[in-house]
Design a protein around this motif. Structure first.
Motif, PDB file in Angstrom:
ATOM      1  N   TYR A 108       0.844  -1.198   0.000  1.00 26.38           N
ATOM      2  CA  TYR A 108       0.000   0.000   0.000  1.00 26.38           C
ATOM      3  C   TYR A 108       0.875   1.243   0.000  1.00 26.38           C
ATOM      4  O   TYR A 108       1.559   1.542   0.972  1.00 26.38           O
ATOM      5  N   LYS A 109       0.868   1.952  -1.133  1.00 25.52           N
ATOM      6  CA  LYS A 109       1.708   3.149  -1.280  1.00 25.52           C
ATOM      7  C   LYS A 109       0.867   4.285  -1.835  1.00 25.52           C
ATOM      8  O   LYS A 109       0.895   4.570  -3.029  1.00 25.52           O
ATOM      9  N   PRO A 110       0.073   4.909  -0.951  1.00 30.62           N
ATOM     10  CA  PRO A 110      -0.880   5.922  -1.441  1.00 30.62           C
ATOM     11  C   PRO A 110      -0.193   7.186  -1.953  1.00 30.62           C
ATOM     12  O   PRO A 110       0.917   7.509  -1.536  1.00 30.62           O
ATOM     13  N   TYR A 111      -0.879   7.853  -2.864  1.00 26.93           N
ATOM     14  CA  TYR A 111      -0.397   9.107  -3.457  1.00 26.93           C
ATOM     15  C   TYR A 111      -0.625  10.247  -2.488  1.00 26.93           C
ATOM     16  O   TYR A 111      -1.734  10.429  -1.976  1.00 26.93           O
TER      17      TYR A 111
END
Lengths: 67, 85, 190
Positions: free
Chosen positions: A59-62
């Motif tokens: 999970y690598k949100p903007y």
């Protein structure tokens, strides 16, 4: 140095395949590698859907830029 | 569309998304027994949720993968892009 | 063989009619880094993959991209279906309207039609997987630009989901690349 090499090799092995652990390939020049994901935990279905992945480690949100 | 139907549909989406994620993971990690066990577990839950939904609201799948007992409900609206969550 | 499932992969909602936003988002329907291109790229490259894991991941991600195409279509459809001619003109969507009314068509944000030149199928599995990883990064970047352009929080929510999927796909293609490189080496030496 020894330990560092061990570590870098550690992410290229195929997870849960102990026999192959010793045969893991070494890094070569002019090639790209992605570290292997090792499945440990997952979010429950609804939280996974909301986030776009069930895997916390992927999970690598903007982070929206502020102008 | 009533809230109960939307909730059931969302539950199916969530279960199926978990199955999809484990499916992609297993494609590159086919020997991961734990992921396989979790995939089978969520597939079972998904199957039950779909059966539940289809009994009330009609088939989710075409070409013979979903039952359509007394009437041909596949043509019923709304289609997926016509539903607002 | 494919079968259709009468549901979206992700629950979609739009706050209000917004043809200006639709004009930008449609690039992920028919643009160079859009979902049609992604799906067709992977589904056509799978035939020349040398190992079963790579055939599987291209099939499954190519199939998921079709579901993403449907999500983007649902966004565009709902953003323009109730737009008045006045709103369409103000949004600069009048050129599109002249050819398509409010129908869905495969174009990028400035109206260029989809073309097969958006994708490659080189026959070399290493070259193809590198292309696929780059494609996921380009799609991720496009979703970030669209999030910047979006003034509808509900649309942004769907864009965030689609963007995160690009991150996961990149990881899977990377793992497939590891396996294919490993396989090519073993073929060389044994």
């Amino acid at each position: 140095m020894e330990e560092k090499q061990e570590k870098s090799r550690g992410i290229t092995i195929r997870p849960n395949d102990d026999k192959l652990e010793k045969q893991s390939f070494s890094y070569e020049l002019a090639r790209a590698y992605v570290p292997w994901q090792r499945f440990t935990k997952k979010w429950d279905p609804m939280e996974g859907l909301t986030r776009g992945t069930i895997f916390p480690e992927l999970y690598k949100p903007y982070k929206r830029d502020k102008y | 569309m009533d809230g109960q139907r939307l909730n059931l549909l969302k539950k199916i989406m969530a279960l199926e998304f978990t199955a999809l994620e484990l499916n992609l993971y297993l494609d590159t990690h086919p020997n991961d027994q734990r992921a396989l066990a979790e995939f089978n577990e969520v597939s079972q839950a998904l199957l039950l949720a779909k059966k539940d939904y289809e009994a009330y609201y009609g088939p989710l799948l075409n070409y013979g993968f979903s039952p359509s007992h007394n009437a041909w409900r596949w043509v019923e609206e709304p289609w997926p892009w016509e539903i607002s969550f | 063989m494919w079968i259709y499932e009468k549901k979206l992969e992700y629950p979609v909602r739009v706050s209000s009619t917004n043809p200006a936003l639709a004009k930008n988002i449609i690039t992920q329907y028919g643009g160079p880094d859009g979902e049609l291109a992604a799906s067709l790229r992977y589904l056509t490259q799978r035939y020349s993959m040398p190992i079963p894991q790579a055939k599987a991941i291209l099939t499954d991600i190519g199939t998921e991209e079709l579901a993403h195409m449907e999500i983007v279509a649902a966004l565009v459809y709902n953003l323009i279906k109730d737009a008045s001619i006045e709103q369409i003109k103000r949004a600069g969507l009048d050129g599109y309207y002249a050819d398509h009314d409010r129908a869905l068509y495969f174009v990028n944000a400035v109206g260029n039609p989809w073309t097969a030149t958006y994708i490659q199928s080189k026959g070399d599995p290493i070259a193809d997987l590198y292309e696929d990883m780059a494609a996921e990064q380009k799609a991720r970047a496009t979703y970030e630009y669209l999030i910047q352009l979006s003034d509808d929080p509900d649309v942004t929510d769907a864009l965030r989901f689609l963007r995160e999927r690009e991150v996961v796909h990149f990881q899977r293609f990377g793992e497939a690349l590891n396996l294919v490189q490993d396989y090519m080496d073993s073929k060389k030496f044994f």
